[in-house]
Design a protein around this motif. Structure first.
Motif, PDB file in Angstrom:
ATOM      1  N   ILE A   1       0.862  -1.181   0.000  1.00 46.47           N
ATOM      2  CA  ILE A   1       0.000   0.000   0.000  1.00 46.47           C
ATOM      3  C   ILE A   1       0.902   1.235   0.000  1.00 46.47           C
ATOM      4  N   THR A   2       0.799   2.026  -1.058  1.00 46.61           N
ATOM      5  CA  THR A   2       1.631   3.213  -1.212  1.00 46.61           C
ATOM      6  C   THR A   2       0.789   4.480  -1.115  1.00 46.61           C
ATOM      7  N   GLN A   3       1.230   5.394  -0.248  1.00 46.08           N
ATOM      8  CA  GLN A   3       0.600   6.709  -0.160  1.00 46.08           C
ATOM      9  C   GLN A   3       1.131   7.538  -1.329  1.00 46.08           C
ATOM     10  N   PHE A   4       0.207   8.021  -2.152  1.00 42.26           N
ATOM     11  CA  PHE A   4       0.586   8.720  -3.382  1.00 42.26           C
ATOM     12  C   PHE A   4       0.048  10.149  -3.342  1.00 42.26           C
ATOM     13  N   LYS A   5       0.957  11.133  -3.419  1.00 43.04           N
ATOM     14  CA  LYS A   5       0.562  12.540  -3.370  1.00 43.04           C
ATOM     15  C   LYS A   5       0.317  13.064  -4.788  1.00 43.04           C
ATOM     16  N   ILE A   6      -0.904  13.492  -5.028  1.00 47.36           N
ATOM     17  CA  ILE A   6      -1.306  13.939  -6.361  1.00 47.36           C
ATOM     18  C   ILE A   6      -0.688  15.292  -6.702  1.00 47.36           C
ATOM     19  N   ASN A   7      -0.129  15.366  -7.906  1.00 47.51           N
ATOM     20  CA  ASN A   7       0.370  16.634  -8.424  1.00 47.51           C
ATOM     21  C   ASN A   7      -0.649  17.245  -9.400  1.00 47.51           C
ATOM     22  N   LYS A   8      -1.228  16.375 -10.235  1.00 47.25           N
ATOM     23  CA  LYS A   8      -2.212  16.857 -11.210  1.00 47.25           C
ATOM     24  C   LYS A   8      -3.253  15.761 -11.461  1.00 47.25           C
ATOM     25  N   VAL A   9      -4.516  16.163 -11.522  1.00 46.85           N
ATOM     26  CA  VAL A   9      -5.602  15.238 -11.862  1.00 46.85           C
ATOM     27  C   VAL A   9      -5.877  15.385 -13.353  1.00 46.85           C
ATOM     28  N   LEU A  10      -5.672  14.286 -14.105  1.00 44.63           N
ATOM     29  CA  LEU A  10      -5.848  14.324 -15.555  1.00 44.63           C
ATOM     30  C   LEU A  10      -7.237  13.843 -15.975  1.00 44.63           C
ATOM     31  N   GLU A  11      -7.764  12.867 -15.270  1.00 38.34           N
ATOM     32  CA  GLU A  11      -9.123  12.356 -15.500  1.00 38.34           C
ATOM     33  C   GLU A  11      -9.678  11.928 -14.146  1.00 38.34           C
ATOM     34  N   ASN A  12     -10.958  12.198 -13.915  1.00 34.47           N
ATOM     35  CA  ASN A  12     -11.560  11.782 -12.647  1.00 34.47           C
ATOM     36  C   ASN A  12     -13.044  11.486 -12.835  1.00 34.47           C
ATOM     37  N   ARG A  13     -13.379  10.202 -12.752  1.00 39.00           N
ATOM     38  CA  ARG A  13     -14.778   9.790 -12.816  1.00 39.00           C
ATOM     39  C   ARG A  13     -15.183   9.066 -11.532  1.00 39.00           C
ATOM     40  N   THR A  14     -14.466   9.373 -10.462  1.00 36.91           N
ATOM     41  CA  THR A  14     -14.813   8.807  -9.158  1.00 36.91           C
ATOM     42  C   THR A  14     -15.815   9.732  -8.469  1.00 36.91           C
ATOM     43  N   THR A  15     -16.219   9.359  -7.276  1.00 34.39           N
ATOM     44  CA  THR A  15     -17.142  10.197  -6.504  1.00 34.39           C
ATOM     45  C   THR A  15     -16.407  11.224  -5.645  1.00 34.39           C
ATOM     46  N   HIS A  16     -15.064  11.226  -5.747  1.00 33.13           N
ATOM     47  CA  HIS A  16     -14.256  12.142  -4.941  1.00 33.13           C
ATOM     48  C   HIS A  16     -13.730  13.294  -5.788  1.00 33.13           C
ATOM     49  N   ASP A  17     -13.727  14.465  -5.229  1.00 28.94           N
ATOM     50  CA  ASP A  17     -13.239  15.652  -5.921  1.00 28.94           C
ATOM     51  C   ASP A  17     -11.761  15.871  -5.582  1.00 28.94           C
ATOM     52  N   TYR A  18     -10.907  15.070  -6.207  1.00 28.78           N
ATOM     53  CA  TYR A  18      -9.477  15.156  -5.912  1.00 28.78           C
ATOM     54  C   TYR A  18      -8.862  16.399  -6.528  1.00 28.78           C
ATOM     55  N   LYS A  19      -7.827  16.893  -5.849  1.00 27.21           N
ATOM     56  CA  LYS A  19      -7.089  18.061  -6.351  1.00 27.21           C
ATOM     57  C   LYS A  19      -5.611  17.884  -5.997  1.00 27.21           C
ATOM     58  N   ALA A  20      -4.787  18.767  -6.540  1.00 27.31           N
ATOM     59  CA  ALA A  20      -3.348  18.716  -6.272  1.00 27.31           C
ATOM     60  C   ALA A  20      -3.085  18.814  -4.776  1.00 27.31           C
ATOM     61  N   GLY A  21      -2.212  17.960  -4.281  1.00 26.39           N
ATOM     62  CA  GLY A  21      -1.872  17.941  -2.858  1.00 26.39           C
ATOM     63  C   GLY A  21      -2.585  16.850  -2.086  1.00 26.39           C
ATOM     64  N   ASP A  22      -3.678  16.326  -2.646  1.00 28.04           N
ATOM     65  CA  ASP A  22      -4.391  15.231  -1.975  1.00 28.04           C
ATOM     66  C   ASP A  22      -3.555  13.951  -2.010  1.00 28.04           C
ATOM     67  N   ILE A  23      -3.754  13.103  -1.003  1.00 26.43           N
ATOM     68  CA  ILE A  23      -3.027  11.838  -0.920  1.00 26.43           C
ATOM     69  C   ILE A  23      -4.007  10.677  -1.035  1.00 26.43           C
ATOM     70  N   ILE A  24      -3.709   9.747  -1.929  1.00 23.17           N
ATOM     71  CA  ILE A  24      -4.544   8.563  -2.110  1.00 23.17           C
ATOM     72  C   ILE A  24      -3.708   7.320  -1.821  1.00 23.17           C
ATOM     73  N   LYS A  25      -4.395   6.199  -1.564  1.00 22.32           N
ATOM     74  CA  LYS A  25      -3.717   4.933  -1.331  1.00 22.32           C
ATOM     75  C   LYS A  25      -3.773   4.089  -2.612  1.00 22.32           C
ATOM     76  N   VAL A  26      -2.622   3.592  -2.998  1.00 22.70           N
ATOM     77  CA  VAL A  26      -2.520   2.778  -4.215  1.00 22.70           C
ATOM     78  C   VAL A  26      -1.976   1.396  -3.861  1.00 22.70           C
TER      79      VAL A  26
END
Length: 207
Positions: free
Chosen positions: A90-115
């Motif tokens: 499980i890797t914590q991944f810090k978003i720099n840019k959102v290129l496509e998003n069809r999830t229910t979450h409004d991700y933006k730069a700086g958010d951290i997701i688990k991969v």
């Protein structure tokens, strides 16, 4: 007098024997501690979702982002019989840019997701050492590099994302072309072709 000498010899033999056993035991302990730190690599060949085109992969994926891995942990669970249920990194991944998003979450730069990265480390039990298992020769993301990830939500864990097509959906964007992370993966040439096409499609440039 003779009896005293004999007893002294016996005592010396006992002391030397104990010392030797202690030395052997210490040596064995040090060897085991050293051997237990070693990690051997084992590749698991597995069927995976594979795509014919990058457009097909983008359509399949629900989230496409760039960013950097910041922290990872080994995640392995077992059932009551001792068989592996879930196994990955499980890797914590810090978003720099959102290129496509069809999830229910409004991700933006700086958010951290688990991969969930398709590799994990298994302790060999009483045998010394550990074994790192890698699905289809996948190499974990390097904290010193930036990546583009094409992701889908995990079916079991709401806060976890899975990489689309294993190696096909993870690309090092710091190093142009062949970055060395896809050596020996299924359809290696196609993976680098996808990388080139995705970089062009999303107007990304390597640094």
């Amino acid at each position: 007098m003779k009896g005293d000498i004999t007893n002294m010899k016996k005592n010396k033999i006992i002391i030397v024997s104990i010392a030797l056993l202690g030395f052997i035991s210490l040596g064995s302990s040090l060897w085991y501690m050293s051997a237990d730190k070693k990690v051997s690599l084992s590749t698991i060949d597995a069927k995976q979702v594979s795509f014919n085109t990058v457009d097909e992969m983008i359509t399949f994926s629900q989230l496409v982002v760039t960013g950097k891995p910041i922290e990872s942990e080994n995640f392995v669970t077992f059932d009551e019989r001792g068989f592996t249920v879930d196994a990955y990194t499980i890797t914590q991944f810090k978003i720099n840019k959102v290129l496509e998003n069809r999830t229910t979450h409004d991700y933006k730069a700086g958010d951290i997701i688990k991969v969930a990265e398709p590799s994990y480390v298994y302790d060999n039990g009483i045998m010394p050492g550990k074994t790192k298992f890698s699905i289809n020769n996948y190499r974990n993301m390097d904290k010193n590099h930036s990546y583009m990830l094409l992701l889908v939500p995990d079916l079991k864990y709401d806060d976890l994302y899975v990489i689309s097509g294993v190696n096909e959906g993870k690309h090092n964007i710091d190093i142009p072309g062949n970055d060395g992370e896809k050596v020996g993966v299924p359809q290696e040439a196609k993976n680098y072709k996808f990388k080139e096409e995705l970089m062009k499609k999303f107007n990304l440039k390597s640094f």
